[in-house]
Write a protein that holds these residues in place. Structure first.
Motif, mmCIF file in Angstrom:
data_model
loop_
_atom_site.group_PDB
_atom_site.id
_atom_site.type_symbol
_atom_site.label_atom_id
_atom_site.label_comp_id
_atom_site.label_asym_id
_atom_site.label_seq_id
_atom_site.Cartn_x
_atom_site.Cartn_y
_atom_site.Cartn_z
ATOM 1 N N ALA A 1 21.715 26.252 11.140
ATOM 2 C CA ALA A 1 22.027 27.243 10.007
ATOM 3 C C ALA A 1 22.642 28.582 10.091
ATOM 4 C CB ALA A 1 20.501 27.307 9.483
ATOM 5 N N ALA A 2 23.221 29.015 9.456
ATOM 6 C CA ALA A 2 23.819 30.375 9.570
ATOM 7 C C ALA A 2 23.454 31.294 8.454
ATOM 8 C CB ALA A 2 25.159 30.438 9.820
ATOM 9 N N GLY A 3 23.315 32.537 8.834
ATOM 10 C CA GLY A 3 22.948 33.680 7.641
ATOM 11 C C GLY A 3 22.643 34.969 8.219
ATOM 12 N N ASP A 4 22.012 35.734 7.293
ATOM 13 C CA ASP A 4 21.531 37.211 7.420
ATOM 14 C C ASP A 4 20.201 37.275 7.974
ATOM 15 O OD1 ASP A 4 20.453 39.671 5.727
ATOM 16 O OD2 ASP A 4 21.897 40.006 7.252
ATOM 17 N N TYR A 5 20.011 38.063 9.046
ATOM 18 C CA TYR A 5 18.515 38.216 9.478
ATOM 19 C C TYR A 5 18.147 39.530 9.387
ATOM 20 C CZ TYR A 5 14.554 37.317 12.812
ATOM 21 O OH TYR A 5 13.412 37.394 13.340
ATOM 22 N N GLY A 6 16.934 39.537 8.535
ATOM 23 C CA GLY A 6 16.235 40.780 8.257
ATOM 24 C C GLY A 6 14.980 40.678 9.041
ATOM 25 N N LEU A 7 13.930 40.368 8.300
ATOM 26 C CA LEU A 7 12.608 39.997 8.902
ATOM 27 C C LEU A 7 12.551 38.782 9.084
ATOM 28 C CD1 LEU A 7 10.248 42.137 6.602
ATOM 29 C CD2 LEU A 7 10.941 42.561 8.521
ATOM 30 N N GLN A 8 13.212 37.763 8.607
ATOM 31 C CA GLN A 8 13.760 36.377 8.953
ATOM 32 C C GLN A 8 15.187 35.989 8.632
ATOM 33 O OE1 GLN A 8 10.755 34.305 6.734
ATOM 34 N NE2 GLN A 8 11.520 34.752 4.801
ATOM 35 N N LEU A 9 15.390 34.619 9.077
ATOM 36 C CA LEU A 9 16.605 34.288 8.669
ATOM 37 C C LEU A 9 16.840 33.719 7.439
ATOM 38 C CD1 LEU A 9 19.519 33.566 9.620
ATOM 39 C CD2 LEU A 9 18.678 31.349 10.253
ATOM 40 N N LYS A 10 17.810 34.568 6.440
ATOM 41 C CA LYS A 10 18.146 33.921 5.273
ATOM 42 C C LYS A 10 19.454 33.178 5.356
ATOM 43 C CE LYS A 10 19.765 35.964 0.864
ATOM 44 N NZ LYS A 10 21.241 35.150 0.958
ATOM 45 N N VAL A 11 19.049 31.939 5.005
ATOM 46 C CA VAL A 11 20.226 30.869 5.150
ATOM 47 C C VAL A 11 21.160 30.833 4.169
ATOM 48 C CG1 VAL A 11 20.674 28.532 6.092
ATOM 49 C CG2 VAL A 11 18.688 29.450 6.880
ATOM 50 N N ASP A 12 22.628 31.191 4.687
ATOM 51 C CA ASP A 12 23.445 30.972 3.633
ATOM 52 C C ASP A 12 24.559 29.677 3.878
ATOM 53 O OD1 ASP A 12 24.108 34.329 4.130
ATOM 54 O OD2 ASP A 12 22.982 33.467 2.475
ATOM 55 N N PHE A 13 24.182 29.082 5.120
ATOM 56 C CA PHE A 13 25.163 27.866 5.334
ATOM 57 C C PHE A 13 24.171 26.928 6.255
ATOM 58 C CE2 PHE A 13 28.778 29.766 3.747
ATOM 59 C CZ PHE A 13 28.770 30.989 4.026
ATOM 60 N N TRP A 14 24.481 25.601 5.695
ATOM 61 C CA TRP A 14 23.652 24.700 6.585
ATOM 62 C C TRP A 14 24.678 23.306 6.918
ATOM 63 C CZ3 TRP A 14 18.473 24.749 7.329
ATOM 64 C CH2 TRP A 14 17.851 25.725 6.341
ATOM 65 N N GLY A 15 24.477 22.842 8.107
ATOM 66 C CA GLY A 15 25.114 21.707 8.746
ATOM 67 C C GLY A 15 24.537 20.549 8.095
ATOM 68 N N GLN A 16 25.216 19.710 8.440
ATOM 69 C CA GLN A 16 24.846 18.202 7.695
ATOM 70 C C GLN A 16 23.643 17.500 8.394
ATOM 71 O OE1 GLN A 16 27.078 18.311 10.075
ATOM 72 N NE2 GLN A 16 26.705 16.672 11.265
ATOM 73 N N GLY A 17 23.090 18.026 9.437
ATOM 74 C CA GLY A 17 21.979 17.439 10.293
ATOM 75 C C GLY A 17 22.350 16.412 11.179
ATOM 76 N N THR A 18 21.145 16.558 12.290
ATOM 77 C CA THR A 18 21.497 15.210 13.121
ATOM 78 C C THR A 18 20.084 14.884 13.712
ATOM 79 O OG1 THR A 18 22.342 14.696 15.317
ATOM 80 C CG2 THR A 18 21.535 16.891 15.169
#
Length: 118
Positions: free
Chosen positions: A95-112
């Motif tokens: 996951a990728a995103g903006d980290y404030g007090l915790q990660l706010k996810v903007d993008f996800w991978g497809q998973g493994t």
């Protein structure tokens, strides 16, 4: 932003696996990445987060066993998993995103998929 995970598989309890997440297209909105997992019938949960400043947060359930790291030159996020337990069995997502007090996810991978046998 593209996130592509790899490295999952079947492993016996006590074994190790390393997951990789190749990423591209990052922009100014992204200041942190992380690993999440979701077991069947369960909610998706945070495993580990690493910020651009290399601040790292782990879930209590994986502390001391998992290590998150990144190679900025290769644009790869890693999750080294040691002493695996059957309860670690899950689909693991980058996951990728903006980290404030915790990660706010903007993008996800497809998973493994990671499966740990007892």
């Amino acid at each position: 932003v593209q996130l592509v995970e790899s490295g999952g598989g079947l492993v016996q309890a006590g074994g190790s696996l390393t997951l990789s997440c190749a990423h591209s297209g990052m922009d100014f909105r992204i200041n942190a990445m992380g690993w999440y997992r979701q077991a069947p019938g369960e909610e998706r949960e945070l495993v580990a987060t690493i910020t651009n400043g290399s601040t790292i947060v782990y879930a209590d359930s994986v502390k001391g066993r998992f290590t998150v790291s990144k190679d900025n030159a290769k644009n790869i996020l890693y999750l080294q998993m040691n002493s695996l337990k059957p309860e670690d069995t899950a689909m693991y997502y980058c996951a990728a995103g903006d980290y404030g007090l915790q990660l706010k996810v903007d993008f996800w991978g497809q998973g493994t998929q990671v499966t740990v046998s007892s």
